[in-house]
Design a protein around this motif. Structure first.
Motif: not given
Ligand code: SAH
Length: 216
Positions: A121-140
């Motif tokens: 969705x974020x790719x389609x909407x072209x809202x700017x500079x966004x990178x998505x990661x599948x991660x445990x956010x506890x570790x940043x």
């Protein structure tokens, strides 16, 4: 996806409601006015996209209430080009908002289905500079640290040490902490080893979970 006059009108009403509830950051309000929240909800909830309420986005998760999104975002004091880490991509709405404010966004999600959907969705909407990661956010995201700002959008029982370490000096971490009710904390890194911690209003978030959740 269509953003009709009706949607735009409802969005204006929501912005006024947020203003009445005390959100006074015009930059944040303008960005929320520019971002169609109904794009981030399932069709079934489209009718309610501009009410000040959280909604289910599948996998037992919710898109945060607009007031909460506005409040967390204003606490972050986003400046153009800020490097921002978001923990809990969910629908992608908060990430989109940060990008509209000019931030370089790194967002992590532990649930694979939500990650895939938001990324597309974020790719389609072209809202700017966004990178998505599948991660445990506890570790940043240590490989991209330090971050000017970090926002956690799930309720944590403690402040993860790795997130404190990945904050730039002068940087701000906004995180809801507590169980079952969370208090919003704004933590500012004053120096290598000094942090200022402000405890603010009470909220109720979906829980911050450990580890990854893969699709079957
Ligand atoms: N910011 C989102 C709100 C998402 S709700 C939006 O704008 O829609 C919180 C999200 O945090 C959920 O999607 C949940 O799966 C995710 N989450 C919970 N614990 C996490 C963790 N340890 N790492 C990454 N994401 C996590």
């Amino acid at each position: 996806m269509k953003d009709t006059y009706r949607h735009k009108g409802l969005r204006k009403q929501l912005i006024n409601e947020l203003r009445r509830k005390g959100i006074n950051d015009e930059q944040v309000l303008a960005a929320m006015d520019a971002l169609p929240r109904h794009f981030f909800l399932d069709k079934a909830f489209e009718e309610w996209a501009y009410e000040d309420k959280p909604f289910p986005i599948g996998h037992d998760q919710t898109i945060s209430q607009p007031f909460t999104v506005a409040y967390q975002t204003l606490l972050l004091q986003i400046k153009k080009r800020d490097k921002v880490l978001e923990v809990g991509t969910g629908s992608g709405y908060q990430a989109g908002l940060l990008a509209l404010l000019g931030a370089r966004v790194y967002t992590v999600e532990r649930q694979e289905g939500l990650f895939q959907k938001a990324k597309l969705l974020l790719k389609e909407l072209k809202l700017g500079n966004i990178r998505c990661y599948l991660r445990d956010g506890y570790k940043g995201l240590p490989e991209f640290a330090p971050f000017d700002k970090i926002i956690v959008t799930a309720g944590a029982s403690e402040v993860p040490e790795p997130l404190l370490e990945q904050l730039a000096i002068g940087g701000i971490l906004v995180i809801p902490v507590g169980d079952p009710v969370q208090h919003m904390h704004r933590i500012t890194r004053l120096s290598e080893s000094n942090y200022q911690d402000e405890s603010l209003g009470a909220f109720r978030f979906v829980p911050f979970l450990k580890g990854l959740e893969k699709e079957e």
